[in-house]
Design an enzyme around this catalytic site. Structure first.
Site, PDB file in Angstrom:
ATOM      1  CE  LYS A 110     -11.238   3.545   1.783  1.00  0.00           C
ATOM      2  NZ  LYS A 110     -10.818   4.576   2.763  1.00  0.00           N
ATOM      3  CG  HIS A 129       6.622 -29.960   3.859  1.00  0.00           C
ATOM      4  ND1 HIS A 129       7.211 -31.191   3.650  1.00  0.00           N
ATOM      5  CD2 HIS A 129       7.128 -29.505   5.036  1.00  0.00           C
ATOM      6  CE1 HIS A 129       8.023 -31.471   4.660  1.00  0.00           C
ATOM      7  NE2 HIS A 129       7.995 -30.460   5.511  1.00  0.00           N
ATOM      8  CD  GLU A 166      -3.080   0.943   2.218  1.00  0.00           C
ATOM      9  OE1 GLU A 166      -4.189   1.466   2.025  1.00  0.00           O
ATOM     10  OE2 GLU A 166      -2.783   0.351   3.285  1.00  0.00           O
TER      11      GLU A 166
END
Length: 545
Positions: free
Chosen positions: A510, A382, A351
């Site tokens: 937004k 793994h 960000e």
């Protein structure tokens, strides 16, 4: 070419990057490499010897830092200069952990005094809740806290609370809600008693869509269980700068904790946003968290570049991203309590430095923020470690581990350490074809099959990593560690000449989300947007595909 890429120090690094030997050779010719390329500060030890770097590399990197006026940029941030130029704001999360006698003025006000007042208020609140003095609307003590936020007001408190689980005082349980998906808050509220539950709503504007929606749902749940509007004040508190909206909601003005414009959300856990942390670990431990971060602030502000831990880490990240085309950086935590840190550092770095124009608005012609990802050792060994060892992309790694465990069970911790250190060695050293073939000589396989398998077992090595150690995970060392990554992020942004403290991409998301919401709740068919968005909106309205 931009101003940065025209610098002689940048071009010297470009040339130098093409002539470095394999790290195997660097270690064989430099017996003191570990001692020469490690440092410690603020309870942390950094081994950076397993990097594609010679002493000449380090000199060239520090030359670039000096040519970019890094030291003066660091001073400007700590002094409260307006370095967030797009929002005309100072950047002073460091003031949140400054000692009480420090003076830092913003608009003529000593903000350290304001911070100390807030910390005192937090302390009183924590004491009233954990001591049982604070009562719910039926006279019962509070047992559960639900923290509602999004972004920095959610991730920081959650990850730090998780990391400091050994320091929980045990008086309260804390639950974190962020996602606007109704399933999230529904599942959190299951099993909670409204008579003993307190909600902490964190939103600077008291209007962040996800946070407000979740808070309204929490209020509806609270009222539906037999409480009244007048009872809200005993079960809801806020961290917000919009006092009028919070009081209109029903929150007592005395139970509203401040937020400031000079603190970005992803740097805010040190403020009242960290109230859930303090409720879980106690105010003394919260202050130790701040003290650890402040110690790293002092180190960053006052240590020469050549031994400055955040500078070293930031310059290495830039080295690989800009001169070796590394597009991602992996954070590997060899401690179960620290398993959430990669996600926190992901938000912090991506960000902050996911930008494509310089401070003066010029398009960059170099890579900026890498993809930050990672996970918990040894689980990753793994899974995605295979890509680290034999994939075609260069992915620098940070390994983080305490030397001592909070849970020293049997041989668990020594095995954990052996895996951590073994992975760093394997990434650096690799395995040659001859070594792989020699291992297969006793296998009984046919010669042709041995040659084939040996090719598949070759690992190029020369994969860079840092290893960060601490004696033990404590509030103080965690504070230092997080501040280290904050300042590492700053270093990169300062060299790249970008604004690490705004987030216009987030703001656009937004804005467009609100536009789409209007069309989703409208009675008419969506037609005004592009065909894909219209189609998706109309499918949602139909409720079936």
């Amino acid at each position: 070419m931009t101003e940065l890429t025209q610098q002689a120090s940048w071009q010297a690094l470009e040339k130098h990057s093409k002539s470095l030997p394999h790290m195997r050779e660097l270690f064989s010719t430099e017996p003191e490499r570990f001692g020469n390329m490690s440092t410690q500060a603020c309870g942390l030890f950094l081994d950076y010897s397993k990097n594609r770097a010679s002493q000449e590399t380090m000199s060239l990197l520090f030359n670039l830092a000096k040519d970019s006026q890094l030291e003066s940029k660091i001073k400007a941030m700590f002094a409260g200069h307006v370095i967030n130029n797009t929002e005309q704001r100072a950047v002073l999360h460091t003031a949140l952990r400054a000692p009480a006698d420090k003076v830092i003025n913003v608009d003529g006000n000593n903000i350290v005094a304001e911070v100390q007042q807030t910390l005192a208020k937090m302390g009183e609140f924590v004491e009233s809740l954990t001591s049982g003095q604070w009562k719910g609307y039926t006279g019962k003590t509070i047992t559960d806290v639900v923290s509602i936020g999004i972004g920095g007001s959610f991730l920081g408190p959650k990850i730090v609370s998780q990391a400091l689980r050994p320091y929980w005082t045990g008086e309260l349980n804390c639950h974190f809600v962020a996602n606007v998906d109704g399933t999230s808050i529904t599942e959190k509220l299951k099993g909670l008693d409204p008579q003993t539950t307190l909600f902490v709503m964190s939103s600077k504007s008291f209007g962040t869509q996800e946070t407000l929606t979740n808070t309204l749902t929490a209020k509806e749940w609270f009222l539906s269980q037999g409480a009244s509007q007048s009872d809200v004040a005993k079960h809801f508190v806020a961290v917000s700068s919009n006092v009028s909206k919070a009081t209109e909601f029903g929150i007592d003005a005395n139970n509203i904790f401040p937020m400031w414009d000079w603190v970005g959300g992803r740097y805010s856990l040190w403020s009242a946003i960290g109230l859930p942390i303090a409720l879980l670990i106690g105010m003394d431990n919260f202050r130790q968290l701040l003290a650890g971060a402040h110690e790293m602030d002092e180190h960053f502000a006052n240590t020469p570049l050549e031994s400055n831990m955040p500078v070293i880490m930031g310059m290495f990240s830039l080295w690989y991203g800009n001169f070796f085309n590394a597009q991602s950086h992996v954070v590997l935590t060899y401690d179960h309590y620290l398993r959430g840190l990669p996600a926190y550092f992901q938000q912090l770095d991506m960000e902050s430095n996911g930008k494509s124009v310089t401070l003066n608005g010029t398009d960059v012609d170099y890579s900026t923020g890498p993809i930050i990802w990672g996970g918990e050792g040894t689980n990753g060994q793994h899974a995605y470690h295979q890509l680290l060892h034999q994939g075609t992309a260069l992915i620098p790694a940070d390994f983080i581990m305490p030397l001592n465990s909070h849970n020293p069970v049997g041989e668990h911790h020594v095995q954990l350490a052996s895996n951590c250190f073994g992975q760093t060695q394997a990434l650096m050293q690799g395995r040659t074809f001859d070594e792989a073939l020699a291992e297969l000589n006793q296998s009984g396989l046919a010669e042709e099959q041995k040659l084939l398998i040996a090719k598949h077992k070759v690992m190029p090595g020369n994969k860079p990593s840092n290893t960060i150690l601490m004696d033990k995970l404590t509030p103080s060392t965690l504070g230092s560690l997080i501040a280290l990554y904050e300042h590492r992020t700053f270093v990169q942004g300062a060299i790249w000449q970008i604004n690490s403290f705004d987030q216009w991409g987030v703001e656009l998301g937004k804005q467009l989300g609100n536009d789409v919401l209007e069309r989703l709740v409208a009675d008419t068919e969506a037609k005004e947007l592009d065909s894909s968005s219209n189609g998706l909106i109309n499918l949602f309205k139909q409720g079936k595909i």
